[in-house]
Design an enzyme around this catalytic site. Structure first.
Site, mmCIF file in Angstrom:
data_model
loop_
_atom_site.group_PDB
_atom_site.id
_atom_site.type_symbol
_atom_site.label_atom_id
_atom_site.label_comp_id
_atom_site.label_asym_id
_atom_site.label_seq_id
_atom_site.Cartn_x
_atom_site.Cartn_y
_atom_site.Cartn_z
ATOM 1 N N LYS A 214 0.864 -1.180 0.000
ATOM 2 C CA LYS A 214 0.000 0.000 0.000
ATOM 3 C C LYS A 214 0.900 1.229 0.000
ATOM 4 C CE LYS A 214 -4.519 0.951 0.724
ATOM 5 N NZ LYS A 214 -5.725 0.260 0.278
ATOM 6 N N VAL B 261 -16.748 4.535 -2.408
ATOM 7 C CA VAL B 261 -17.400 3.287 -1.999
ATOM 8 C C VAL B 261 -18.728 3.579 -1.293
ATOM 9 C CG1 VAL B 261 -17.181 1.156 -0.677
ATOM 10 C CG2 VAL B 261 -15.141 2.182 -1.681
#
Ligand code: NAD
Length: 365
Positions: A93, A197
């Site tokens: 990440k 999202v």
């Protein structure tokens, strides 16, 4: 001292290898480009199962310590997310220390792309908080190790609709366990954070007949979502003590902590945010004691990863959707495992992820 304070102290004292969130990371790369102002950290937790694929987050961290702690926790989570989702990917990440609304430039994203390229494919990037497909185009100018590119460039586009669908499916599985039905009709669901999202999740919930409450830091965004889907707006922290059925964290992590859990009145926590448990053991156990069913974040928010993974070889949207839909089945199996083994759902998820890594590589991570 809580985990975040401990992490802050460690960074001030120069501790990285013994950092509370280090957990045997293979590589941590600090990136600085003076010309564009880029300050970024790339964390590669493991490449045991394959290249470390994970999104890039842009956030105006209060301190470098916060950024380091975030990237270490996020990249570790990606190792387990890939494994439990049956993907041959490692965990990685990246975080960029900047405000995506006021400081992001294409030069900054391009500079980031050059750093990704320098890792020769050990790390593959994608979108996360504050980053969209247009940013991936800038990154792509300097590296091929990027996913989530726009569809018109042959990519799979924004992964968040897949993430939202997987979260919805995970929530349905939790409903099945708590209430004996996977219907969310008539249930009150708080969606905390209505970004990429969160918005799509609000849509699925509204279509399923749920009563949706929304909160976000950005008033303009909040009002637009509220208008479009008829969702009720609540204050930033109001949901923690509100009489709701489901809490869906879709903003940042560590929102399940001593303070919030004490007040929670919901039966289910199921959301997209990574690392929702501030302390995995302690807060997973506290939720269980309270009778709140927690759907592990790294399992139910894997739809986006499942989708960008398919972009590496040959993109197949229908197959991504099919696999994301199966998150329901995996979540149900996981709740069964937790019950049988007398452990929390989070512990069961870690076990299932580690078992696959062990089976494929001969050693756990
Ligand atoms: P986003 O940047 O599009 O949206 C995040 C939203 O959360 C923003 O609107 C922001 O204002 C809001 N927010 C931040 N702090 C808040 C707070 N305290 N209260 C309420 N709202 C707050 O990000 P996204 O892509 O929608 O991702 C949301 C979460 O899901 C992140 O934790 C991310 O890591 C995780 N996630 C995203 C994906 C994906 O496909 N995008 C995949 C897996 C996990």
């Amino acid at each position: 001292m809580n985990d975040l304070n401990a992490a802050e102290t460690e960074v001030r004292e120069g501790v990285v290898f013994q950092h509370i969130s280090f957990d045997e990371h293979e590589q941590v790369v600090f990136c600085r480009d003076r010309h564009s102002g880029l300050k970024a950290i790339i964390g590669i937790h493991s490449t045991n199962l394959g290249p470390a694929l994970g999104g890039t987050r842009m956030w105006p961290y209060a301190s470098e310590a916060d950024a380091l702690n975030d990237v270490l926790r996020l990249s570790r989570g990606m190792s387990f997310k890939a494994s439990i989702s049956g993907l041959d990917l490692g965990g990685g990440k990246a975080v960029i220390l900047a405000d995506s609304r006021t400081q992001k430039t294409s030069a900054m994203m391009e500079a980031f792309g050059r750093f990704v390229e320098s890792l020769s494919g050990r790390y593959i990037t994608a979108e996360d908080v504050g980053i969209g497909p247009a940013d991936m185009v800038s990154v792509h100018k300097h590296t091929g190790h990027v996913t989530g590119l726009p569809v018109e460039m042959g990519g799979s586009g924004d992964p968040s609709p897949f993430t939202a669908w997987g979260v919805f499916r995970g929530m349905q599985a939790a409903a099945q366990v708590q209430w004996g039905t996977d219907s969310l009709s008539g249930r009150t669901v708080w969606v905390q954070g209505v970004g990429h999202v969160g918005e799509t999740l609000v849509r699925h919930l509204t279509e399923a007949g749920a009563r949706v409450l929304v909160s976000d830091l950005y008033a303009d965004r909040l009002e637009a979502i509220s208008r479009q889907y008829g969702a009720a707006i609540i204050g930033a922290d109001e949901g923690y003590s509100a009489p709701i059925d489901v809490y869906a964290p879709c903003a940042l992590g560590a929102t399940l902590n001593d303070q919030s859990i004490e007040h929670l009145r919901c039966s289910i926590v199921a959301g997209a945010a990574n690392n929702q448990l501030m302390n995995e053991e302690r807060h997973g156990a506290l939720l269980r004691e309270k009778g709140v069913l927690y759907a592990p974040d790294f399992l139910i928010n894997a739809g986006g990863l499942i989708n960008v993974n398919r972009e590496i070889a040959h993109y197949d949207e229908a197959e991504s959707m099919r696999r994301t839909t199966l998150i329901y089945d995996t979540t149900l199996a996981l709740f069964g495992r937790a019950e049988r083994d007398g452990i929390t759902p989070h512990q069961a998820a870690l076990r299932m992820a580690q078992e696959r890594i062990l089976a494929r590589t001969g050693s756990a991570i």
